[in-house]
Design a protein around this motif. Sequence first.
Motif, PDB file in Angstrom:
ATOM      1  N   LEU A 176       3.623  -8.144  10.566  1.00 59.17           N
ATOM      2  CA  LEU A 176       2.505  -8.932  10.067  1.00 59.17           C
ATOM      3  C   LEU A 176       2.907  -9.717   8.817  1.00 59.17           C
ATOM      4  CD1 LEU A 176      -0.474  -9.569  10.539  1.00 59.17           C
ATOM      5  CD2 LEU A 176      -1.031  -7.683   9.020  1.00 59.17           C
ATOM      6  N   SER A 177       3.667  -9.089   7.936  1.00 59.56           N
ATOM      7  CA  SER A 177       4.088  -9.798   6.723  1.00 59.56           C
ATOM      8  C   SER A 177       5.058 -10.928   7.056  1.00 59.56           C
ATOM      9  CB  SER A 177       4.712  -8.833   5.720  1.00 59.56           C
ATOM     10  OG  SER A 177       5.898  -8.293   6.216  1.00 59.56           O
ATOM     11  N   PHE A 178       5.905 -10.751   8.066  1.00 62.58           N
ATOM     12  CA  PHE A 178       6.811 -11.820   8.470  1.00 62.58           C
ATOM     13  C   PHE A 178       6.022 -13.015   8.997  1.00 62.58           C
ATOM     14  CE2 PHE A 178      11.145 -12.903   8.958  1.00 62.58           C
ATOM     15  CZ  PHE A 178      11.167 -13.858   9.961  1.00 62.58           C
ATOM     16  N   TYR A 179       4.945 -12.743   9.703  1.00 61.24           N
ATOM     17  CA  TYR A 179       4.066 -13.804  10.213  1.00 61.24           C
ATOM     18  C   TYR A 179       3.450 -14.579   9.049  1.00 61.24           C
ATOM     19  CZ  TYR A 179       0.146 -15.896  12.765  1.00 61.24           C
ATOM     20  OH  TYR A 179      -0.759 -16.768  13.309  1.00 61.24           O
ATOM     21  N   VAL A 180       3.000 -13.864   8.019  1.00 63.01           N
ATOM     22  CA  VAL A 180       2.388 -14.500   6.848  1.00 63.01           C
ATOM     23  C   VAL A 180       3.431 -15.274   6.043  1.00 63.01           C
ATOM     24  CG1 VAL A 180       1.209 -14.031   4.653  1.00 63.01           C
ATOM     25  CG2 VAL A 180       0.505 -12.839   6.736  1.00 63.01           C
ATOM     26  N   VAL A 181       4.610 -14.699   5.870  1.00 63.72           N
ATOM     27  CA  VAL A 181       5.670 -15.364   5.099  1.00 63.72           C
ATOM     28  C   VAL A 181       6.065 -16.674   5.765  1.00 63.72           C
ATOM     29  CG1 VAL A 181       8.092 -15.196   4.407  1.00 63.72           C
ATOM     30  CG2 VAL A 181       6.547 -13.309   3.968  1.00 63.72           C
ATOM     31  N   ALA A 182       6.158 -16.690   7.082  1.00 70.12           N
ATOM     32  CA  ALA A 182       6.497 -17.928   7.780  1.00 70.12           C
ATOM     33  C   ALA A 182       5.450 -19.005   7.495  1.00 70.12           C
ATOM     34  CB  ALA A 182       6.613 -17.677   9.278  1.00 70.12           C
ATOM     35  N   GLN A 183       4.204 -18.616   7.421  1.00 71.99           N
ATOM     36  CA  GLN A 183       3.152 -19.588   7.140  1.00 71.99           C
ATOM     37  C   GLN A 183       3.210 -20.096   5.704  1.00 71.99           C
ATOM     38  OE1 GLN A 183      -0.545 -17.852   8.384  1.00 71.99           O
ATOM     39  NE2 GLN A 183      -0.088 -18.192  10.548  1.00 71.99           N
ATOM     40  N   THR A 184       3.685 -19.283   4.772  1.00 67.05           N
ATOM     41  CA  THR A 184       3.822 -19.762   3.396  1.00 67.05           C
ATOM     42  C   THR A 184       4.916 -20.813   3.288  1.00 67.05           C
ATOM     43  OG1 THR A 184       5.349 -18.009   2.755  1.00 67.05           O
ATOM     44  CG2 THR A 184       3.002 -17.608   2.404  1.00 67.05           C
ATOM     45  N   PHE A 185       5.846 -20.832   4.227  1.00 67.62           N
ATOM     46  CA  PHE A 185       6.877 -21.865   4.276  1.00 67.62           C
ATOM     47  C   PHE A 185       6.385 -23.111   5.007  1.00 67.62           C
ATOM     48  CE2 PHE A 185       9.656 -18.559   2.928  1.00 67.62           C
ATOM     49  CZ  PHE A 185      10.797 -19.164   2.445  1.00 67.62           C
ATOM     50  N   GLY A 186       5.129 -23.110   5.423  1.00 68.12           N
ATOM     51  CA  GLY A 186       4.584 -24.247   6.154  1.00 68.12           C
ATOM     52  C   GLY A 186       5.022 -24.271   7.603  1.00 68.12           C
ATOM     53  N   ALA A 187       5.391 -23.122   8.122  1.00 68.26           N
ATOM     54  CA  ALA A 187       5.863 -23.020   9.500  1.00 68.26           C
ATOM     55  C   ALA A 187       4.951 -22.087  10.284  1.00 68.26           C
ATOM     56  CB  ALA A 187       7.293 -22.490   9.534  1.00 68.26           C
ATOM     57  N   TYR A 188       5.085 -22.138  11.582  1.00 62.41           N
ATOM     58  CA  TYR A 188       4.270 -21.290  12.449  1.00 62.41           C
ATOM     59  C   TYR A 188       5.160 -20.673  13.521  1.00 62.41           C
ATOM     60  CZ  TYR A 188       0.971 -19.834  15.997  1.00 62.41           C
ATOM     61  OH  TYR A 188       0.287 -19.085  16.922  1.00 62.41           O
ATOM     62  N   ILE A 189       4.997 -19.367  13.702  1.00 61.11           N
ATOM     63  CA  ILE A 189       5.637 -18.634  14.803  1.00 61.11           C
ATOM     64  C   ILE A 189       4.519 -17.879  15.506  1.00 61.11           C
ATOM     65  CG2 ILE A 189       7.329 -16.886  15.471  1.00 61.11           C
ATOM     66  CD1 ILE A 189       8.686 -17.277  12.806  1.00 61.11           C
ATOM     67  N   PRO A 190       4.428 -17.976  16.819  1.00 65.31           N
ATOM     68  CA  PRO A 190       3.404 -17.181  17.509  1.00 65.31           C
ATOM     69  C   PRO A 190       3.622 -15.685  17.246  1.00 65.31           C
ATOM     70  CG  PRO A 190       4.365 -18.803  18.993  1.00 65.31           C
ATOM     71  CD  PRO A 190       5.175 -18.830  17.726  1.00 65.31           C
ATOM     72  N   PHE A 191       2.536 -14.987  16.938  1.00 66.86           N
ATOM     73  CA  PHE A 191       2.644 -13.566  16.603  1.00 66.86           C
ATOM     74  C   PHE A 191       3.218 -12.767  17.765  1.00 66.86           C
ATOM     75  CE2 PHE A 191       1.001  -9.246  15.872  1.00 66.86           C
ATOM     76  CZ  PHE A 191       1.579  -9.026  14.625  1.00 66.86           C
TER      77      PHE A 191
END
Length: 127
Positions: free
Chosen positions: A25-40
Amino acid sequence: FEKAKLFDYLKVLLLRTPIHFTIMLSFYVVAQTFGAYIPFAQILGNIPIVFFIGSLPLTPGGLGTSNLAMVELLSPHLSSPIFLTGELSAQEMMFTITLLWMFTNYFFKFLIGTFFLRRVSKELFSA
């Protein structure tokens, strides 16, 4: 290990499940802080493979092997508007995210280890 029974392994698996889910879950959030998106779903499916690869005794602490596995498994699913400009590729961003992830992981292990080491009985270290 020879004294452990199947129930003991299942108990450890159950106790470690919240830790692994929190990391995903934290990896999903960290990716979004970089302005990126990865499907969970991709994170949920690929991070356990990365954990397995990182646990192989190839490099100290899984450094490098875990990063390479993350880049290879997750960068094809990474999307961000910055990739359209050509300033940064998905592989470069994923590598940056994994370095931040590993540094943070080792930093928290250091802090928690230092905190609890000071509270350990000195009798454990006496000869």
